[in-house]
Design an enzyme around this catalytic site. Structure first.
Site, PDB file in Angstrom:
ATOM      1  N   PHE A 117     137.290 -55.943  17.774  1.00  0.00           N
ATOM      2  CA  PHE A 117     138.171 -55.165  16.907  1.00  0.00           C
ATOM      3  C   PHE A 117     139.548 -55.773  16.767  1.00  0.00           C
ATOM      4  CE2 PHE A 117     139.780 -53.564  20.950  1.00  0.00           C
ATOM      5  CZ  PHE A 117     141.139 -53.462  20.680  1.00  0.00           C
ATOM      6  N   LYS A 149     128.061 -59.586  12.228  1.00  0.00           N
ATOM      7  CA  LYS A 149     128.111 -58.196  12.708  1.00  0.00           C
ATOM      8  C   LYS A 149     129.561 -57.933  13.120  1.00  0.00           C
ATOM      9  CE  LYS A 149     128.252 -55.559  15.743  1.00  0.00           C
ATOM     10  NZ  LYS A 149     129.353 -54.571  15.870  1.00  0.00           N
ATOM     11  N   GLU A 206     132.586 -52.416  14.683  1.00  0.00           N
ATOM     12  CA  GLU A 206     132.390 -51.132  13.994  1.00  0.00           C
ATOM     13  C   GLU A 206     133.686 -50.325  13.959  1.00  0.00           C
ATOM     14  OE1 GLU A 206     131.531 -52.047  16.893  1.00  0.00           O
ATOM     15  OE2 GLU A 206     131.492 -50.404  18.355  1.00  0.00           O
ATOM     16  N   SER A 241     134.456 -58.422  24.777  1.00  0.00           N
ATOM     17  CA  SER A 241     134.719 -58.210  26.200  1.00  0.00           C
ATOM     18  C   SER A 241     133.761 -59.035  27.072  1.00  0.00           C
ATOM     19  CB  SER A 241     134.538 -56.729  26.532  1.00  0.00           C
ATOM     20  OG  SER A 241     133.192 -56.365  26.304  1.00  0.00           O
ATOM     21  N   CYS A 287     143.569 -61.341  23.056  1.00  0.00           N
ATOM     22  CA  CYS A 287     142.899 -61.971  24.205  1.00  0.00           C
ATOM     23  C   CYS A 287     143.805 -63.010  24.839  1.00  0.00           C
ATOM     24  CB  CYS A 287     141.594 -62.612  23.783  1.00  0.00           C
ATOM     25  SG  CYS A 287     141.851 -64.030  22.715  1.00  0.00           S
ATOM     26  N   GLU A 306     141.352 -56.392  32.938  1.00  0.00           N
ATOM     27  CA  GLU A 306     142.046 -56.628  31.667  1.00  0.00           C
ATOM     28  C   GLU A 306     142.486 -55.265  31.129  1.00  0.00           C
ATOM     29  OE1 GLU A 306     139.614 -57.903  28.331  1.00  0.00           O
ATOM     30  OE2 GLU A 306     141.231 -59.183  27.621  1.00  0.00           O
TER      31      GLU A 306
HETATM   32  P1  NAD Z   1     133.593 -55.355  22.776  1.00  0.00           P
HETATM   33  O1  NAD Z   1     132.920 -56.265  23.724  1.00  0.00           O
HETATM   34  O2  NAD Z   1     133.602 -53.905  23.061  1.00  0.00           O
HETATM   35  O3  NAD Z   1     132.914 -55.491  21.322  1.00  0.00           O
HETATM   36  C1  NAD Z   1     132.651 -56.773  20.771  1.00  0.00           C
HETATM   37  C2  NAD Z   1     131.416 -56.666  19.883  1.00  0.00           C
HETATM   38  O4  NAD Z   1     130.289 -56.318  20.686  1.00  0.00           O
HETATM   39  C3  NAD Z   1     131.557 -55.610  18.793  1.00  0.00           C
HETATM   40  O5  NAD Z   1     131.029 -56.107  17.585  1.00  0.00           O
HETATM   41  C4  NAD Z   1     130.728 -54.451  19.335  1.00  0.00           C
HETATM   42  O6  NAD Z   1     130.111 -53.683  18.327  1.00  0.00           O
HETATM   43  C5  NAD Z   1     129.657 -55.138  20.166  1.00  0.00           C
HETATM   44  N1  NAD Z   1     129.208 -54.310  21.311  1.00  0.00           N
HETATM   45  C6  NAD Z   1     129.910 -53.326  21.930  1.00  0.00           C
HETATM   46  N2  NAD Z   1     129.184 -52.807  22.947  1.00  0.00           N
HETATM   47  C7  NAD Z   1     128.020 -53.474  22.959  1.00  0.00           C
HETATM   48  C8  NAD Z   1     126.851 -53.409  23.789  1.00  0.00           C
HETATM   49  N3  NAD Z   1     126.768 -52.529  24.784  1.00  0.00           N
HETATM   50  N4  NAD Z   1     125.847 -54.255  23.541  1.00  0.00           N
HETATM   51  C9  NAD Z   1     125.927 -55.153  22.539  1.00  0.00           C
HETATM   52  N5  NAD Z   1     127.006 -55.260  21.705  1.00  0.00           N
HETATM   53  C10 NAD Z   1     128.036 -54.433  21.926  1.00  0.00           C
HETATM   54  O7  NAD Z   1     135.076 -55.933  22.566  1.00  0.00           O
HETATM   55  P2  NAD Z   1     136.278 -55.268  21.775  1.00  0.00           P
HETATM   56  O8  NAD Z   1     136.775 -54.101  22.544  1.00  0.00           O
HETATM   57  O9  NAD Z   1     135.919 -55.083  20.342  1.00  0.00           O
HETATM   58  O10 NAD Z   1     137.350 -56.467  21.831  1.00  0.00           O
HETATM   59  C11 NAD Z   1     138.260 -56.639  22.895  1.00  0.00           C
HETATM   60  C12 NAD Z   1     137.760 -57.646  23.890  1.00  0.00           C
HETATM   61  O11 NAD Z   1     137.515 -58.879  23.238  1.00  0.00           O
HETATM   62  C13 NAD Z   1     138.774 -57.970  24.968  1.00  0.00           C
HETATM   63  O12 NAD Z   1     138.107 -58.083  26.199  1.00  0.00           O
HETATM   64  C14 NAD Z   1     139.344 -59.305  24.539  1.00  0.00           C
HETATM   65  O13 NAD Z   1     139.874 -60.093  25.599  1.00  0.00           O
HETATM   66  C15 NAD Z   1     138.151 -59.933  23.948  1.00  0.00           C
HETATM   67  N6  NAD Z   1     138.526 -61.004  23.039  1.00  0.00           N
HETATM   68  C16 NAD Z   1     138.363 -62.282  23.477  1.00  0.00           C
HETATM   69  C17 NAD Z   1     138.741 -63.333  22.656  1.00  0.00           C
HETATM   70  C18 NAD Z   1     138.603 -64.757  23.106  1.00  0.00           C
HETATM   71  O14 NAD Z   1     138.712 -65.632  22.283  1.00  0.00           O
HETATM   72  N7  NAD Z   1     138.375 -65.013  24.384  1.00  0.00           N
HETATM   73  C19 NAD Z   1     139.285 -63.068  21.394  1.00  0.00           C
HETATM   74  C20 NAD Z   1     139.420 -61.744  20.985  1.00  0.00           C
HETATM   75  C21 NAD Z   1     139.033 -60.717  21.826  1.00  0.00           C
END
Ligand code: NAD
Length: 507
Positions: free
Chosen positions: A159, A183, A186, A236, A291, A391
């Protein structure tokens, strides 16, 4: 009733993109896209059915048959047009992004701009996808490489950068000759969909780019699908670790960019005013939901005395709606995110850290339903406290102390994450030692958020990353292509007549 079903029905719906058509999902599962500053529902997003995911992958598979043969120039020209369209729509894209994600308009433009840079890079695909050629590796024998597209690739995005991160993925995958299933998050899919519309307007043919929305079920279907060859994930660590295991078990190439805890190490000889400004911007900008946020400061030696000034800088930042002029710190993405951050702040107090500035429940007149957390600063933080080990992903800066540069380096290296780090100093020798000894994939020297431009790749490391190759830059060309190595000889019967040497060997 399931939360997914308890959604407003009188708002716009976010569409799927399948085979060149924006279509309404037939699903019964929907979720609301909420403006984090006001709590207003902006749209409903579908959780696509298994059949819709299947249709998106099938469309991408059909389109690959012709797209993979498209000449370099034709591919490059689409991205030249696309970068121009993104520039022309910058204000509109930033406004959509701010409304659904909450960051300030300036940060939203930055989000779009960092993605735009990757699109510009994709327009140079002719130079990026060159193979190698060795003439005469044996008598009359040449060896060369082709960087061929893989097939259908997929991307799963978080997000916090709903413009930049989708643009890290599909432009380079498509420019290298692949087709794509995206994808998006959401939580804020609307700016991503506007970027996808512009990509079609730029000339991406039907079926080459497809979009499905959803959560775990859709992501799992992508990981398992036998026709998807590569998966890029950003999000994450918890979800990324799952995606990596599941998709690689299914035989795919996978790259996962994940969570972080980025340390800014401040030496006492650092340029104080610039360093404190950089720390405040990097810890609290975008409400700490980056991130690469510098969420952890390590003050070395006499730099410990700078805590009061750092706290004052944090206190001076204006909390407000991202769309309001003068706002420094917008809301966090959701009510759940706010509650999680507030819970972590409470844990810091319970575990004995000093709460120098408490940003919980800030007054934001006119936005009483928004999900706001103001800048928060802890000092006296130690490994083992949840605010250090986890985090936080909110506007919370935790401050640790170290006696020496070596002790600071040891502290950073003992943390499992390796996304980014920075050192602030006027000493070239100290900076060079830091650069050499630190076990983190992206290092800033007096640069708080060292995200590389697309001439390079994003190279987080250790627990922040799974897979060898990063997004964009040279590494992603390798990720999205198969190197085929050809060893060839040609019999020149006209000049050799009956004397053709059939004994050529590679030795
Ligand atoms: P998230 O892991 O909750 O969601 C990421 C994606 O995974 C979304 O599209 C979501 O719909 C999907 N998802 C969520 N739960 C899932 C599940 N149980 N099974 C399969 N797919 C699932 O992450 P977020 O909260 O949207 O983003 C923040 C996180 O992203 C932070 O931890 C941040 O550090 C990380 N991030 C890392 C980088 C990097 O380059 N290292 C860059 C941006 C964000």
């Amino acid at each position: 009733m399931n939360e997914l079903h308890r959604v407003a029905t009188d708002v716009a719906t976010v569409k799927l993109l399948i085979d060149g058509e924006f279509v309404e999902s037939a699903t019964s599962e929907w979720r609301e896209v909420v403006d984090p500053a006001t709590g207003a529902v902006l749209a409903r997003v579908p959780f696509a059915t298994a059949g819709e995911v299947e249709a998106a992958v099938a469309a991408a598979q059909r389109a690959f048959a012709t797209w993979r043969r498209t000449p370099i120039g034709a591919r490059a020209r689409i991205f030249l047009k696309y970068q121009q369209l993104i520039r022309a729509h910058m204000g509109e894209l930033a406004a959509i992004l701010t409304a659904e994600q909450g960051k300030t308009l300036a940060d939203a433009e930055g989000d779009v701009f960092r993605g735009l840079e990757v699109v510009e890079h994709a327009a140079a695909i002719g130079n990026l996808q060159l193979g190698e050629y060795a003439h005469n590796v044996a008598g009359g024998v040449d060896t060369y490489t082709l960087l061929q597209p893989l097939g259908v690739c997929a991307g799963i995005t978080p997000f916090n950068f709903p413009a930049m991160i989708p643009l890290w993925m599909f432009p380079m995958a498509i420019a290298t000759g692949n087709t794509f299933v995206l994808k998006p998050s959401e939580q804020d899919p609307m700016v991503t969909m506007r970027l996808v519309e512009l990509a079609l307007e730029a000339g991406i043919p039907k079926g080459v780019l497809n979009v499905v929305h959803g959560g775990a079920d859709v992501v799992n279907a992508i990981c398992d699908h036998p026709d998807i060859r590569a998966v890029s994930f950003v999000g994450s660590t918890r979800v990324g670790t799952h995606v990596y295991r599941r998709a690689s078990t299914a035989g795919k190439r996978v790259q996962c960019m994940m969570g972080a805890k980025n340390h800014a190490v401040v030496l006492p000889d650092a340029s104080k005013a610039q360093t404190l400004d950089a720390l405040a911007g990097a810890a609290f900008g975008a409400a700490g939901q980056r991130c690469m946020a510098a969420s952890t400061a390590v003050l070395v030696g006499e730099a410990r005395a700078w805590i009061p000034e750092l706290v004052e800088k944090a206190r001076a930042l204006k909390v407000g709606a991202g769309g309001e002029p003068g706002t420094d710190v917008g809301p966090v993405i959701s009510c759940a995110a706010r509650e999680r951050i507030e819970g972590l702040i409470a844990s810091g107090v319970e575990q004995g850290a000093r709460l120098e500035l408490d940003g919980r429940h800030p007054a934001v007149p006119g936005y009483e339903s928004g999900h706001f957390v103001g800048p928060t600063v802890f000092s006296g933080v130690k490994p083992g406290m949840r605010i250090y080990d986890e985090e936080i992903f909110g506007p919370v800066l935790v401050i640790l102390e170290a006696d020496t540069l070596d002790a600071a380096i040891a502290l950073v290296n003992a943390n499992p994450n390796g996304n980014g780090t920075a050192v602030f100093t006027q000493s070239g020798a100290a900076a060079r030692r830091f650069q050499e000894e630190i076990d983190v994939g992206q290092v800033g020297i007096n640069v708080p958020i060292p995200v590389p431009v697309p001439l390079f790749s994003f190279t987080g490391s250790r627990a922040s990353k799974l897979g060898d190759l990063g997004p964009y830059g040279k590494q992603v060309v390798t990720f999205y292509t198969q190197t085929k190595t050809v060893t060839a000889r040609w019999f020149d019967e006209a000049s050799a007549g009956h004397g053709v040497n059939t004994t050529i060997s590679l030795r």
